[in-house]
Design a protein around this motif. Sequence first.
Motif, PDB file in Angstrom:
ATOM      1  N   THR A 232     -20.562   4.807  -3.528  1.00 47.11           N
ATOM      2  CA  THR A 232     -20.289   3.972  -4.697  1.00 47.11           C
ATOM      3  C   THR A 232     -19.230   4.631  -5.581  1.00 47.11           C
ATOM      4  N   MET A 233     -19.392   5.934  -5.823  1.00 44.60           N
ATOM      5  CA  MET A 233     -18.416   6.650  -6.640  1.00 44.60           C
ATOM      6  C   MET A 233     -17.052   6.692  -5.960  1.00 44.60           C
ATOM      7  N   SER A 234     -17.040   6.896  -4.640  1.00 42.36           N
ATOM      8  CA  SER A 234     -15.761   6.911  -3.912  1.00 42.36           C
ATOM      9  C   SER A 234     -15.028   5.594  -4.100  1.00 42.36           C
ATOM     10  N   CYS A 235     -15.757   4.477  -3.961  1.00 40.48           N
ATOM     11  CA  CYS A 235     -15.147   3.161  -4.122  1.00 40.48           C
ATOM     12  C   CYS A 235     -14.636   2.951  -5.534  1.00 40.48           C
ATOM     13  N   GLN A 236     -15.452   3.301  -6.535  1.00 39.35           N
ATOM     14  CA  GLN A 236     -15.050   3.066  -7.921  1.00 39.35           C
ATOM     15  C   GLN A 236     -13.865   3.948  -8.313  1.00 39.35           C
ATOM     16  N   ILE A 237     -13.835   5.173  -7.814  1.00 37.71           N
ATOM     17  CA  ILE A 237     -12.700   6.060  -8.086  1.00 37.71           C
ATOM     18  C   ILE A 237     -11.435   5.492  -7.450  1.00 37.71           C
ATOM     19  N   ALA A 238     -11.534   5.072  -6.182  1.00 38.33           N
ATOM     20  CA  ALA A 238     -10.366   4.528  -5.486  1.00 38.33           C
ATOM     21  C   ALA A 238      -9.869   3.257  -6.153  1.00 38.33           C
ATOM     22  N   LEU A 239     -10.783   2.362  -6.511  1.00 41.82           N
ATOM     23  CA  LEU A 239     -10.396   1.115  -7.182  1.00 41.82           C
ATOM     24  C   LEU A 239      -9.750   1.383  -8.530  1.00 41.82           C
ATOM     25  N   SER A 240     -10.318   2.333  -9.283  1.00 40.39           N
ATOM     26  CA  SER A 240      -9.777   2.645 -10.608  1.00 40.39           C
ATOM     27  C   SER A 240      -8.384   3.256 -10.507  1.00 40.39           C
ATOM     28  N   LEU A 241      -8.168   4.111  -9.527  1.00 38.79           N
ATOM     29  CA  LEU A 241      -6.839   4.693  -9.331  1.00 38.79           C
ATOM     30  C   LEU A 241      -5.832   3.609  -8.942  1.00 38.79           C
ATOM     31  N   ALA A 242      -6.259   2.679  -8.085  1.00 37.06           N
ATOM     32  CA  ALA A 242      -5.366   1.586  -7.691  1.00 37.06           C
ATOM     33  C   ALA A 242      -5.047   0.691  -8.887  1.00 37.06           C
TER      34      ALA A 242
ATOM     35  N   ALA B 144      -3.319   0.674  11.494  1.00 38.05           N
ATOM     36  CA  ALA B 144      -2.978   0.217  10.148  1.00 38.05           C
ATOM     37  C   ALA B 144      -4.253   0.089   9.324  1.00 38.05           C
ATOM     38  N   PRO B 145      -4.296   0.620   8.097  1.00 39.55           N
ATOM     39  CA  PRO B 145      -5.486   0.474   7.261  1.00 39.55           C
ATOM     40  C   PRO B 145      -5.747  -0.987   6.921  1.00 39.55           C
ATOM     41  N   VAL B 146      -6.971  -1.276   6.532  1.00 39.66           N
ATOM     42  CA  VAL B 146      -7.327  -2.593   6.007  1.00 39.66           C
ATOM     43  C   VAL B 146      -7.113  -2.543   4.503  1.00 39.66           C
ATOM     44  N   TYR B 147      -6.366  -3.487   3.956  1.00 43.41           N
ATOM     45  CA  TYR B 147      -6.034  -3.462   2.531  1.00 43.41           C
ATOM     46  C   TYR B 147      -6.921  -4.411   1.734  1.00 43.41           C
ATOM     47  N   THR B 148      -7.231  -3.995   0.525  1.00 44.94           N
ATOM     48  CA  THR B 148      -8.090  -4.802  -0.344  1.00 44.94           C
ATOM     49  C   THR B 148      -7.300  -5.837  -1.137  1.00 44.94           C
ATOM     50  N   ASP B 149      -5.970  -5.713  -1.158  1.00 49.55           N
ATOM     51  CA  ASP B 149      -5.161  -6.583  -2.010  1.00 49.55           C
ATOM     52  C   ASP B 149      -3.820  -6.864  -1.352  1.00 49.55           C
ATOM     53  N   ASP B 150      -3.180  -7.921  -1.790  1.00 55.95           N
ATOM     54  CA  ASP B 150      -1.888  -8.313  -1.222  1.00 55.95           C
ATOM     55  C   ASP B 150      -0.794  -7.292  -1.509  1.00 55.95           C
ATOM     56  N   ASP B 151      -0.933  -6.554  -2.612  1.00 52.66           N
ATOM     57  CA  ASP B 151       0.067  -5.545  -2.958  1.00 52.66           C
ATOM     58  C   ASP B 151      -0.104  -4.254  -2.159  1.00 52.66           C
ATOM     59  N   GLN B 152      -1.175  -4.186  -1.377  1.00 48.48           N
ATOM     60  CA  GLN B 152      -1.478  -3.012  -0.544  1.00 48.48           C
ATOM     61  C   GLN B 152      -1.555  -1.735  -1.373  1.00 48.48           C
ATOM     62  N   ARG B 153      -2.223  -1.858  -2.532  1.00 48.55           N
ATOM     63  CA  ARG B 153      -2.437  -0.690  -3.391  1.00 48.55           C
ATOM     64  C   ARG B 153      -3.566   0.201  -2.859  1.00 48.55           C
ATOM     65  N   LEU B 154      -4.546  -0.430  -2.196  1.00 45.17           N
ATOM     66  CA  LEU B 154      -5.708   0.324  -1.695  1.00 45.17           C
ATOM     67  C   LEU B 154      -5.933  -0.011  -0.231  1.00 45.17           C
TER      68      LEU B 154
ATOM     69  N   ILE C  97     -14.219   9.501 -15.904  1.00 44.51           N
ATOM     70  CA  ILE C  97     -14.240  10.381 -14.732  1.00 44.51           C
ATOM     71  C   ILE C  97     -12.882  10.374 -14.032  1.00 44.51           C
ATOM     72  N   VAL C  98     -12.246   9.220 -14.014  1.00 42.66           N
ATOM     73  CA  VAL C  98     -10.985   9.076 -13.277  1.00 42.66           C
ATOM     74  C   VAL C  98      -9.796   9.655 -14.061  1.00 42.66           C
ATOM     75  N   LYS C  99      -9.904   9.751 -15.376  1.00 39.70           N
ATOM     76  CA  LYS C  99      -8.769  10.210 -16.192  1.00 39.70           C
ATOM     77  C   LYS C  99      -8.186  11.536 -15.727  1.00 39.70           C
ATOM     78  N   PRO C 100      -8.994  12.585 -15.483  1.00 44.68           N
ATOM     79  CA  PRO C 100      -8.383  13.847 -15.023  1.00 44.68           C
ATOM     80  C   PRO C 100      -7.771  13.742 -13.629  1.00 44.68           C
ATOM     81  N   LEU C 101      -8.236  12.773 -12.824  1.00 37.85           N
ATOM     82  CA  LEU C 101      -7.637  12.574 -11.503  1.00 37.85           C
ATOM     83  C   LEU C 101      -6.276  11.909 -11.643  1.00 37.85           C
ATOM     84  N   VAL C 102      -6.168  10.950 -12.552  1.00 43.82           N
ATOM     85  CA  VAL C 102      -4.875  10.313 -12.829  1.00 43.82           C
ATOM     86  C   VAL C 102      -3.889  11.351 -13.337  1.00 43.82           C
TER      87      VAL C 102
END
Length: 271
Positions: free
Chosen positions: A33-43, A81-91, A262-267
């Motif tokens: 869950t945290m992995s997904c939320q971190i990845a989504l927030s970064l995207a 090729a990865p599976v993308y969550t969005d048309d912009d291929q951010r994630l 949590i994501v701020k220091p990663l950004v």
Amino acid sequence: MAAGGDDDLASKMRRIKHVILVLSGKGGVGKSTMSCQIALSLATAGKKVGLLDTDLCGPSIPRMLGLEGRDVHQGADGGWAPVYTDDDQRLGVISIGFMLKSKTDPVVWRGPKKSAMIKQFLGDVLWGDLDYLIVDTPPGTSDEHMTIVESLRGCDPEGAILVTTPQGVALADVRREASFCKQADIKILGMVENMSGFVCPHCAECSNVFSSGGGERLATALEVPFLGRVPLDPSLARCAENGKTFCDAFAGSPAAQAVVEIVKPLVALDA
């Protein structure tokens, strides 16, 4: 498909600015869950992100991101090729879950086959240029973890985030994971205390269902950054069950605000 060699892996990893492992010695603490939320927030922050699911026996990432039923396709140069969550291929996402005929099929593999698949994920996936690669791992410190560490040894990974819940049983296992990081020379970027209290949606009072503060105390004892507490939130569970982006749908909730912090220091790593 044969896995790429060490030189090929190093060449691909050079196109990824920051590789971050998400670890926990304990199952059921909300690591995926945290992995997904971190990845989504970064995207959402405008970063180009990859999410690698190395939990081969429990691949929950496709469902959490609403990607069940999608297939991995072979690229022009033979890679995946990865599976993308969005048309912009951010994630972009890769998981064994995309390769199973049925979502109820078990993955009954011994260590060497697991290691070979993880090496293929690292060497054969066409990530391209990424700001971040988030690696979601299974619980423990076994074959999968050693394969990841050994494969990335020459690629200078950024470090690891440790996820725990507040109670002592989980903390003991996460302490072992911290010892693994030290032995493997992996920098601990910080610790997240998940399921830290339950905030009532009616009165906003917080009840500490699993106690509270254990993760912060452990971070202090280990002399690593404490990234924050994420309270239990039924909306987060529903979003994970239905492949919805929690931090967008419930931006004002305490749990979403905690994830943002949590994501701020990663950004900031990519500033």
